[in-house]
Write an enzyme that holds these catalytic residues in place. Structure first.
Site, short mmCIF file in Angstrom:
data_model
loop_
_atom_site.label_atom_id
_atom_site.label_comp_id
_atom_site.label_asym_id
_atom_site.label_seq_id
_atom_site.Cartn_x
_atom_site.Cartn_y
_atom_site.Cartn_z
N GLU B 64 0.82 -1.22 0.00
CA GLU B 64 0.00 0.00 0.00
C GLU B 64 0.85 1.27 0.00
OE1 GLU B 64 -0.44 -2.58 1.97
OE2 GLU B 64 -2.51 -3.28 1.80
N PHE B 126 -11.32 -7.55 13.78
CA PHE B 126 -10.25 -8.00 12.90
C PHE B 126 -9.92 -6.91 11.88
CE2 PHE B 126 -8.92 -10.21 8.94
CZ PHE B 126 -7.69 -10.66 9.41
N GLN B 127 -8.65 -6.64 11.72
CA GLN B 127 -8.14 -5.60 10.81
C GLN B 127 -8.78 -4.23 11.06
OE1 GLN B 127 -8.15 -7.17 6.74
NE2 GLN B 127 -6.09 -8.00 7.12
N LYS B 176 -17.53 -0.81 6.11
CA LYS B 176 -18.08 -1.78 5.17
C LYS B 176 -19.58 -1.61 5.00
CE LYS B 176 -17.16 -6.51 3.82
NZ LYS B 176 -16.53 -7.79 4.18
N MET B 486 24.17 8.96 2.25
CA MET B 486 24.15 10.26 2.92
C MET B 486 24.46 10.10 4.41
SD MET B 486 23.97 13.43 2.41
CE MET B 486 23.00 14.11 1.06
#
Lengths: 195, 583
Positions: B64, B126-127, B176, B486
């Site tokens: 993502e 969940f999630q 949802k 760097m």
């Protein structure tokens, strides 16, 4: 130079708006002395009164960062204009029955009232500008403070239109409901009662 | 609101109930969304189902964060709003780095995330993750949609907020049940943003004051930031520089806003920590500094109290909170840079400023950007110069973060706006490659070159799968020095060469590319660089060219933290001539 500032912040009444404002202060390392949120006459809007402190540059940034939040509708720095500022105090003071009269007398001088009594304590309610509330708390300290709760300040600007002044100023007498006018408050020493 | 996208009435007043995903999809089409970048999962499945037969192109990332950077790169390359989509919980939290990157650089993206059903929000489902809470400080605005009936309005507001004012990322969290729910839509979609009124028109009195300061100036400098790009004020900026005869230095994000080749006489290139000596000297010696859409970042100013010590500072910016945030401004002008410059241009008087330009020419002659060309090894700067030469500034360059990014900023001859794409404010390693994917999707007509480091590239190397799948002929150049370069440079300079955890044992990048179905190249010899770059640029498919460069090359000039901008470390090359930095 550091100074205190009172911001009146009109916000959209929606979930998360308090977190947005408080989160901005935390993320940018600004200090919040007190923060009060309440409904306004318009159900779609809430008003926050926020007391903070900093130098002029910091306060200017705070004002701008508040204004930048999408949910914030209007920001006013109330320290820039005359306004009515009030804090509400509920204080439970240890007080045996024989000292009640004396404590009641002190509370009356500050236009406070006793709202609860037990054999060991009295609870006093008092409103006023922060300084007045603090002065009263100091006077209670020698008795023993059992519990103390303050709302933090709320404020509205004085109506600056012609002829309109606080009733206290107009009549030249202390405002019975809310305590002294701003000028009268200044004469109360901040640390009364401390040895 | 003046803009037609925000104020339409739906063509026919529908009376049939519609599903949330349908309403959302309608609004995406209404906003002109052509492509979305994302990765699916449980809580966003209803919306993915709607995308199954959508005209909107879907680019499936492999992480993502990649999707977020792709939307960002797309936005930077095209000027449109980039859109990314992810599921709840880990999908949403993986977007955070991309959101923070876009927020710091004021890039308009809209992120759509799935969320568990409203009935179980707060139950540690969940999630489940409180993504609006998590992203509050790294988005311009975010919102959890509570009701199907609000969907179109909320999504419309999200796009409007993302691309107006000072642009930025907006996240819309979609439970949802809101996606699945049905409602008869309202015939009109009214935005409700009483607190959001970005000021576009500049105050005329301030504009006049600014113009007078410029006209009176003997030694002016224009200090130009990404805001000029965002305001689409490139043409107006050039007119201001040419008409007023004023040298221009740009920030990292504004590279390409001012043509370094066609207007070379006026171009000072980039200023700041690794800016050119002539840009930094000019800023320190100018009498009027005109900042346009720039925010006085600490990597630009060096020690703040010694920044542009002789200058009156004019600051044109759409964000009032940028004014006097770190550097006290004398003449602020709040508003849209394009509108302000349009008003200001007729007031600007041409001036010769012969002495000032003679001084600048001398700085340019004495302190050009240099590196050791006689080295037998491949110098990273040489690879960039060769790419810049062969593409003639016509390619879109993206970068990761670190040494290679600074060399790219120094040695690419930038000519066009939206052709140098890099993570400036947040400094996100791994940005370059997914951003290149977004840029190539948005600009299929352009050659896109990701100039990357071996460290940066490995942070998002998974997206090779995405680029191969989408048949994107991106050119990846790895300036492979086997170090997190760097940080190694700082360890060398400030930590007694104790190289703690900066050595990188890399895979064979060419083989990795080939394993994914891309083309891989490995270049170890200096003599092969020119041909390798030619072969790379001619390749019709995703090609990863791994250049093994000098491992301990440093970026110069360098203004160390805490130093003033003119106190540059120039490196140890003999070609540097000492000079009086303050005139």
């Amino acid at each position: 130079m550091e100074r205190k500032a009172v911001f009146s912040v009109l916000v959209q009444n929606q979930p998360g708006v308090l977190a947005r404002v408080a989160g901005m202060f935390a993320a940018r390392n600004y200090n919040i002395d007190s923060l009060v949120v309440g409904r306004t006459e318009d159900p779609a809007l809430s008003r926050m009164v926020l007391v903070t402190s900093g130098d002029e540059a910091t306060l200017e940034q705070i004002r701008k960062q508040l204004g930048k939040l999408v949910s914030v509708v209007k920001v006013r720095d109330l320290t820039e204009q005359p306004c009515v500022v009030r804090d509400l105090l509920l204080i439970q003071v240890a007080c045996p029955p024989e000292r009640r009269a004396e404590l009641k007398h002190v509370a009356e001088i500050f236009r406070g009232g006793i709202v609860d009594v037990s054999s060991r304590s009295v609870t006093i309610q008092l409103t006023g500008p922060e300084e007045k509330v603090e002065a009263f708390v100091e006077l209670c300290r020698p008795y023993g403070i059992r519990e103390l709760s303050r709302t933090g300040v709320i404020a509205v600007p004085r109506d600056s239109s012609q002829g309109s002044q606080s009733p206290a100023i107009r009549r030249g007498v202390p405002d019975a409901a809310a305590g002294e006018t701003a000028s009268a408050v200044a004469s109360i020493p901040r640390r009364t009662g401390r040895a | 609101m003046e803009d037609p996208i925000q104020t339409d009435v739906l063509p026919s007043a529908p009376s049939e109930p519609k599903q949330g995903t349908e309403l959302l999809h309608e609004e995406l089409l209404h906003q002109g969304v052509e492509v979305m970048f994302g990765y699916g999962g449980g809580a966003i499945m209803p919306m993915f189902d709607r995308l199954y037969d959508s005209p909107i192109r879907f680019v499936l990332s492999r992480h993502e964060q990649g999707a977020g950077h792709m939307a960002d790169g797309y936005a930077r390359a095209t000027g449109k709003v980039g859109v990314c989509i992810a599921t709840s919980g880990p999908g949403a939290t993986n977007l955070t780095t991309a959101l923070a990157t876009a927020y710091m650089d004021s890039i308009p993206i809209v992120a759509l995330t799935g969320q568990v059903a409203t009935s179980i929000i707060g139950n540690d489902a969940f999630q489940e993750a409180d993504i609006t809470g998590i992203t509050r400080s790294i988005t311009k605005y975010n919102v959890l949609v509570q009701d199907v009936g609000d969907l179109r309005r909320v999504v419309r507001e999200a796009f409007y907020i993302a691309r107006t004012g000072r642009p930025g990322p907006v996240l819309v969290d979609l439970p949802k049940d809101v996606q699945m729910g049905c409602k008869v839509p309202r015939p009109d979609v009214q935005m409700n943003l009483p607190g959001y009124r970005p000021r576009r028109k500049g105050h005329m009195r301030q504009i006049k004051l600014a113009a007078e300061a410029i006209n009176a100036s003997e030694r002016p400098v224009l200090y130009v930031g990404g805001g000029v790009l965002l305001a689409d004020a490139v043409k107006e900026l050039r007119e201001l520089a040419l008409r007023g005869n004023i040298p221009v230095t740009t920030t990292l994000l504004a590279l390409g806003v001012f043509d370094q080749v066609a207007d070379a006489r006026l171009s000072l290139e980039m200023l700041g920590m690794h800016g050119t000596a002539y840009a930094n000297y000019a800023v320190q010696n100018c009498d009027v500094l005109v900042a346009i859409g720039a925010r006085f970042d600490d990597r630009v100013t060096g020690r703040v109290d010694t920044f542009a010590p002789r200058a009156r500072i004019v600051h044109i910016d759409i964000d009032p909170s940028s004014i006097s945030k770190s550097v006290k401004v004398d003449i602020p002008v709040v508003g849209d840079a394009k509108l302000i410059l349009e008003e200001m241009l007729p007031l600007i008087k041409p001036r010769e400023r012969t002495a000032w330009f003679r001084q600048i020419e001398e700085w340019k002659r004495k302190h050009p950007l240099v590196y050791d060309r006689s080295s037998s090894r491949i110098k990273p700067q040489a690879v960039i110069e060769e790419i810049s030469r062969q593409t003639a500034g016509e390619a879109i360059i993206t970068t990761g973060v670190g040494q290679h990014q600074m060399w790219a900023a120094q040695f690419c001859r930038c000519r066009h706006p939206r052709h140098f794409i890099t993570s400036g404010g947040l400094g996100t390693m791994g940005f370059g490659f997914p951003a290149a994917i977004g840029a190539q999707v948005g600009r299929p007509d352009r050659t896109v070159v990701d100039i990357d480091g071996d460290g940066s590239f490995q942070m998002t190397i998974t997206e090779i799968a995405t680029a191969v799948e989408q048949k994107l002929p991106i050119k990846v150049v790895i300036l492979n020095n086997g170090f997190q370069g760097m940080v190694r440079q700082w360890q060398e300079m400030f930590f007694s060469r104790r190289y703690c955890a900066t050595r990188l044992n890399n895979p064979d990048f060419a083989k990795v590319a080939e394993a994914y179905g891309a083309k891989g190249m490995t270049i170890r010899e200096k003599a092969d660089v020119t041909d390798a770059v030619r072969e790379l640029l001619a390749s019709p498919m995703l090609t990863v060219a791994d250049f093994h460069v000098e491992p301990e090359e440093n970026v110069y000039p360098m203004v160390a933290v805490g130093k003033a901008l003119h106190e540059m470390d120039m490196g140890a090359l003999p070609s540097w001539e000492p000079t009086e930095s303050m005139v």
